[in-house]
Each structure stands twice: as structure tokens, then as C-alpha cells.
Write an enzyme that holds these catalytic residues in place. Structure first.
Site, short mmCIF file in Angstrom:
data_model
loop_
_atom_site.label_atom_id
_atom_site.label_comp_id
_atom_site.label_asym_id
_atom_site.label_seq_id
_atom_site.Cartn_x
_atom_site.Cartn_y
_atom_site.Cartn_z
N CYS A 286 100.51 77.06 20.59
CA CYS A 286 100.73 77.22 22.18
C CYS A 286 101.96 77.39 22.14
CB CYS A 286 100.00 76.27 22.91
SG CYS A 286 100.49 74.46 22.47
N GLU A 389 97.89 85.97 26.27
CA GLU A 389 98.00 84.93 24.99
C GLU A 389 97.14 85.42 24.12
OE1 GLU A 389 96.45 81.18 24.97
OE2 GLU A 389 98.44 80.43 24.53
O1 TXE Z 1 89.42 77.10 22.99
P1 TXE Z 1 88.94 76.33 24.14
P2 TXE Z 1 89.13 78.33 22.24
C1 TXE Z 1 94.05 79.33 23.65
C2 TXE Z 1 93.99 80.21 22.44
C3 TXE Z 1 92.51 80.67 22.39
C4 TXE Z 1 91.87 80.44 23.88
C5 TXE Z 1 90.33 79.92 23.51
O2 TXE Z 1 94.40 81.92 23.23
O3 TXE Z 1 92.25 82.00 21.92
O4 TXE Z 1 92.55 79.29 23.97
O5 TXE Z 1 90.54 79.30 22.50
C6 TXE Z 1 86.20 72.64 24.42
N1 TXE Z 1 84.16 71.91 28.73
N2 TXE Z 1 94.38 78.11 22.75
O6 TXE Z 1 87.93 78.92 22.84
O7 TXE Z 1 87.51 76.79 24.59
C7 TXE Z 1 86.07 73.05 22.72
O8 TXE Z 1 84.64 72.85 22.23
C8 TXE Z 1 84.62 70.88 28.02
C9 TXE Z 1 95.31 77.37 23.33
O9 TXE Z 1 89.02 77.75 20.87
O10 TXE Z 1 89.71 75.98 25.18
C10 TXE Z 1 87.12 72.72 22.10
O11 TXE Z 1 86.88 71.40 21.51
N3 TXE Z 1 85.19 71.18 26.80
C11 TXE Z 1 95.18 76.10 22.70
C12 TXE Z 1 88.22 72.61 23.48
O12 TXE Z 1 87.50 72.55 24.57
C13 TXE Z 1 85.08 72.43 26.60
C14 TXE Z 1 94.82 75.69 21.37
C15 TXE Z 1 89.14 73.83 23.27
O13 TXE Z 1 88.38 75.09 23.36
C16 TXE Z 1 84.30 73.41 27.31
C17 TXE Z 1 93.41 76.48 21.17
C18 TXE Z 1 83.94 73.01 28.62
N4 TXE Z 1 83.21 73.83 29.41
C19 TXE Z 1 93.20 77.68 21.96
N5 TXE Z 1 84.44 74.66 26.54
C20 TXE Z 1 96.66 75.23 22.90
N6 TXE Z 1 97.23 75.10 24.24
O14 TXE Z 1 97.30 74.79 22.11
C21 TXE Z 1 85.13 74.41 25.55
N7 TXE Z 1 85.39 73.04 25.22
#
Ligand code: TXE
Length: 485
Positions: A286, A389
Site C-alpha cells: 500500500c 490504486e
Molecule cells: O482486499 P480486501 P482485496 C487494495 C488493493 C486491492 C484491493 C482489494 O488495491 O486490489 O485492496 O484487495 C476481508 N467485512 N489492498 O479484495 O477485500 C478479506 O477477506 C470484513 C490494499 O484482496 O480489502 C481480507 O481478509 N472483512 C491493502 C481483508 O478484508 C472483509 C492490502 C482484505 O480484503 C470484507 C490489500 C467484509 N465485508 C489490498 N470483505 C493495504 N492497504 O495494504 C473482505 N474482507
């Protein structure tokens, strides 16, 4: 991966248990595109079991002397260090990141996270205020209860330990949900915590999807503290779920970080640093500086040298020692990267390097999720590719003419997580750092982390701060006791 890890299980009340519903998800290895293990597809029933365990453990753990909590956490550090190679390999297989990166950054930092909070709790200060001749006030900082810890797939153990360590160090009990894409090191950490003597129910790990498990955690009335790291879209859902119950929430979300190179910078250092901030972990951090701005007088030289260096990054099998760039974490994420590279060309960009998936890496990885380090020039500053992003090995490089102009570019974005500024002019460094709207500003460096400092973002990069005293304050409840004289 040894057969016994084929089917990992939840860790609840000190035991490894099957999900109540008996369902499992395939855990895909990004480098091969093939399932290599299976993850519990848990649901609210498993979260209920975890809440019962965490609730039962809270009385004992919250009254455990600080020195004893510290000793157990330091034992966890010892075991993380003992199992470094095993953890690093599991992290690399699960995420697609180079084994060398997992071994050199992710796993050591997980140990540092536990060590930092295991010792920080031994040195916290207490506050007292004397109200004239009237009263004596002191502040108790008490553990809040059950903490819900939800972490993403890019730095699995690094970010999960950054939540677990302060939460339990402060005397809370915890229910953690790692990303369903990268569950393995969380599973191995549970084995370590049990071996370290962490009392049962203090840490519970429930594996599964966001909607089935993550949402059950954020919606549960007995989980009063939520620490979330992930995408901004999901962060918004977490905030919406927590708001009606007035939960304490920390959100560490996405970023679209500016990386500003002035003409007076040490150009070699700026190029080396920008190479790391652009492509570390395949750009899936991030904090990556995905919007590079270079002062016009040195722009062409910078682009030429940067592209030359980036072309030398070795894209390969994450398990090979020579690999600098591994696989993207999932097919979904790879498709997202491809979408934005196509969009960049529609928005008028020029692909100066990369822009596609490479030919087959090797026999083992021929179906893996790989994408070459990609440099795009010639885009308008405010186009979608420069605003949204991407979270992959894709950066843009844009020229600027003066300080005011580039600060305007940097700040003109919905995110505000981190930034880098390369200059040898000290006054300019202070001036620019003060004016950039990000939670962290690195000057002549990137990802230099002191765990004592506040860490987090502004705007759509999140709410709250992690790290140091901020984390200890987040995971405790201050209570003022006022005693009349
Ligand atoms: O992450 P999600 P995703 C960004 C990056 C990526 C985008 C989506 O741009 O393309 O986020 O990635 C859990 N209630 N980052 O879909 O969905 C999920 O199971 C509660 C930046 O992989 O944000 C996981 O454990 N929890 C980021 C966690 O949330 C929920 C790093 C993150 O998933 C949920 C990763 C809900 N409704 C992705 N839905 C950073 N800031 O470093 C999902 N999850």
C-alpha cells in the site's frame, strides 16, 4: 508443502478445529495457478465459537501480569526466528513473492512486531493530574476486551502480527481473520503461539472469506475493537458495519503514493530508491510510490536510467534465489493490473517498459500469475490510471516544472497514505514534507520504518494510526479516576 498442511484448520480455544459447516476453499499457489492446500470456508458459527473462547480467556489474560505477557510474546519471537525458513517458504508459496523477500523482510518484521510490543508494555507511563487542592486524578489504561483483527494478502504475517502483537500485549483477547488468499503463515503462527504457551482463547484465528467471516466479526456485538487493513472499498463496508455499535475502528487502506524527484537530488539514489518503491513485492504494497514525478530538467535522463534498471529486474519463480519479481497474488489481481495497463494506453499513455505477462517462466510456473515491471509515461496527471490504486508492478512517470506544481499534483488524489521526496536541499525537504497530504513522508528514502512512529493515512487511505504508542492507545481504554482531597 507437507501433506499435513494440505487442509489447514481454524485455531479456536487453543485447538485446531474443522469449520462447523465442513466446507473448504482451494488455496491457490500464485506461481503455478494451482491449488496446493485447502482453507476452512468458515462462517458466523465459527466466529461464535471464537467469541466464546475469547470471552472465556479475557478475565485471566487481562489480569496476567505485564511481565508474564511480555515473556510469552518474547517466546513467540524466539519461535518465529527458529522457524524463519519454514515461515518464509510458506509466505512465498502463498503470496507469490520472492522467497528472498519473505526471508529478508516479511518474517523478520513479524518477529520485530512481537518483540516491539512485548517490550513496549514494560515501559508505558501512567498519567496523573493534581487539580489544585481539590482532587487527585490518575488515568487507567485498561484492555478493551475482544479485538477483531482483519488482514490482507500482500504482507500476510507482517501485517497480521502488527495487529495481534499490540492487541494481546495490552491484555485483550483476539479473533483474527487473515485473507483467504494467503492463510498459511497465520496457521503456522497459531502453532507457534500454542508452543510458546499463549493461554487458550487469547488468540483465535478463523479462516474464510470476507463476507462470511470478516463481516461476522465486524457485526458481532461482543467484538468491540476492530483493526482492519485492506482495500478502501472494503474498509468502507467495515466502517458501515461498526458504526451502529460505536466500535473502536482502525482502518489502514489503499494508497496512490507520490514519489517526487527534484533535479537537485542524488539521481542514482533516487533511481535505486524509486526502483524499490515501485516494484517491491510486485508493487503490492500500500506504500508503493506508483506516481513518480520528476523535475523536467532531469526527466529524460531519469526515465532512461530508471527503465534500464527496471529492465534488469529478474522476473521468475518465487522460490528461486535469483528472482527479484515473483507472481501477482491472484488471477483477479492480475486481471486488475492488465485492465489498468490497457486503460493507460486508452488514456494516451506510452508503455516505456513491460506492459504484459512474460513468456512462461519455467515448467512449474507456466500457469502462474506473472506480469512484467511496467513503466508508463505521457499520461495526463488527472487520468484514472494516475488516480486509482492498481496494486501491481505498474508505475507512471510524469514531469513537473516547480515545487508548487508538483505538490498540487501529489495532493490532488483521494488517497493520502505515504510519499517520498528526493532532494538535497534541506529547506525544500522540510517545506515539501509539511505541505504534502500523506500520513508518512520519506525524504531520500522509502519504507524506512521506526515502529515507534504513528503509521497510517489520511483521506481514503484510512482512519487512525497504528504503531508505537498509537497502537497501545488504540487497544486500551483510558479511564480517569478522580479522587477528592
Ligand atoms: O482486499 P480486501 P482485496 C487494495 C488493493 C486491492 C484491493 C482489494 O488495491 O486490489 O485492496 O484487495 C476481508 N467485512 N489492498 O479484495 O477485500 C478479506 O477477506 C470484513 C490494499 O484482496 O480489502 C481480507 O481478509 N472483512 C491493502 C481483508 O478484508 C472483509 C492490502 C482484505 O480484503 C470484507 C490489500 C467484509 N465485508 C489490498 N470483505 C493495504 N492497504 O495494504 C473482505 N474482507
Amino acid at each position: 508443502m507437507p501433506a499435513e498442511l494440505d487442509k489447514i484448520r481454524n485455531f479456536i480455544d487453543g485447538q485446531f478445529v474443522e469449520p462447523v459447516g465442513g466446507r473448504y476453499l482451494d488455496n491457490i499457489e500464485p506461481a503455478t495457478g494451482k491449488a496446493y492446500s485447502h482453507v476452512p470456508d468458515s462462517d458466523g458459527r465459527d466466529v461464535e465459537l471464537a467469541v466464546a473462547a475469547a470471552e472465556k480467556a479475557f478475565a485471566g489474560w487481562s489480569h496476567t501480569p505485564t511481565a508474564d505477557r511480555s515473556r510469552i510474546l518474547l517466546r513467540i519471537v524466539d519461535l518465529i526466528e527458529r522457524d524463519l525458513e519454514k515461515l518464509a517458504r510458506a509466505e512465498s508459496v502463498d503470496t507469490g513473492k520472492p522467497l528472498s523477500l519473505a526471508r529478508g523482510l516479511d518474517i523478520p518484521r513479524a518477529g520485530s512486531n512481537f518483540r516491539f510490543f512485548a517490550t513496549a508494555i514494560l515501559h508505558t507511563e501512567s498519567e496523573a493530574h493534581i487539580t489544585d487542592g481539590v482532587a487527585f486524578n490518575y488515568t487507567l489504561r485498561q484492555p478493551r476486551g475482544i479485538a477483531g483483527l482483519i488482514s490482507p494478502w500482500n504482507l500476510p504475517l507482517y501485517l497480521l502480527s502488527w495487529k495481534i502483537a499490540p492487541a494481546i500485549a495490552c491484555g485483550n483477547t483476539a479473533i483474527a481473520k487473515p485473507s483467504e488468499l494467503t492463510p498459511m503463515t497465520a496457521y503456522l503462527l497459531c502453532e507457534i503461539c500454542r508452543e510458546a504457551g499463549l493461554p487458550k482463547g487469547v488468540l483465535n484465528v478463523v479462516h474464510g472469506t470476507g463476507p462470511n467471516v470478516g463481516a461476522a466479526i465486524t457485526a458481532h456485538s461482543k467484538i468491540g475493537t476492530i483493526s482492519f487493513t485492506g482495500g478502501t472499498v472494503t474498509g468502507r463496508k467495515v466502517a458501515e458495519s461498526c458504526a451502529p455499535m460505536f466500535k473502536k475502528v482502525s482502518l489502514e487502506l489503499g494508497g496512490k503514493n507520490p514519489n517526487i524527484v527534484f533535479a537537485d537530488a542524488d539521481q542514482d539514489a533516487a533511481i535505486a530508491g524509486s526502483l524499490r518503491s515501485s516494484f517491491a513485492n510486485q508493487g503490492q504494497v500500500c506504500l508503493c510510490g506508483s506516481r513518480v514525478f520528476v523535475e523536467r530538467s532531469v526527466y529524460k535522463d531519469f526515465v532512461d536510467h530508471f527503465v534500464e534498471k527496471a529492465s534488469q529486474l529478474r522476473l521468475g519463480d518465487p522460490l528461486e534465489a535469483t528472482t527479484d519479481q515473483g507472481a501477482i497474488v491472484s488471477k483477479t489481481q492480475l486481471d486488475k493490473v492488465k485492465f489498468y495497463v490497457d486503460l493507460a494506453q486508452q488514456e494516451g499513455g506510452t508503455i516505456a517498459l513491460g506492459g504484459s505477462s512474460p513468456e512462461a517462466i519455467n515448467e512449474r510456473c507456466q500457469s502462474g500469475y506473472f506480469f512484467s515491471p511496467t513503466v508508463i509515461t505521457g499520461l495526463p496527471v488527472s487520468c484514472r490510471v494516475n488516480r486509482e490504486e492498481i496494486f501491481g508492478p505498474v508505475i507512471t512517470i510524469t514531469p513537473f516544472d516547480n515545487e508548487d506544481e508538483v505538490i498540487g499534483y501529489a495532493n490532488d488524489n483521494e488517497y493520502g497514505l505515504a510519499s517520498s521526496v528526493w532532494t538535497q536541499n534541506l529547506n525544500r525537504a522540510h517545506r515539501v514534507a509539511e505541505r504534502i497530504h500523506t500520513g508518512t513522508v520519506w525524504v531520500n528514502c522509502w519504507l524506512v520504518r521506526d515502529l515507534r512512529v504513528p503509521f497510517g493515512g489520511m483521506k481514503q487511505s484510512g482512519v487512525g494510526r497504528e504503531g508505537g504508542d498509537e497502537a497501545l492507545r488504540f487497544f486500551t481504554e483510558p479511564k480517569n479516576v478522580c479522587i477528592a482531597k
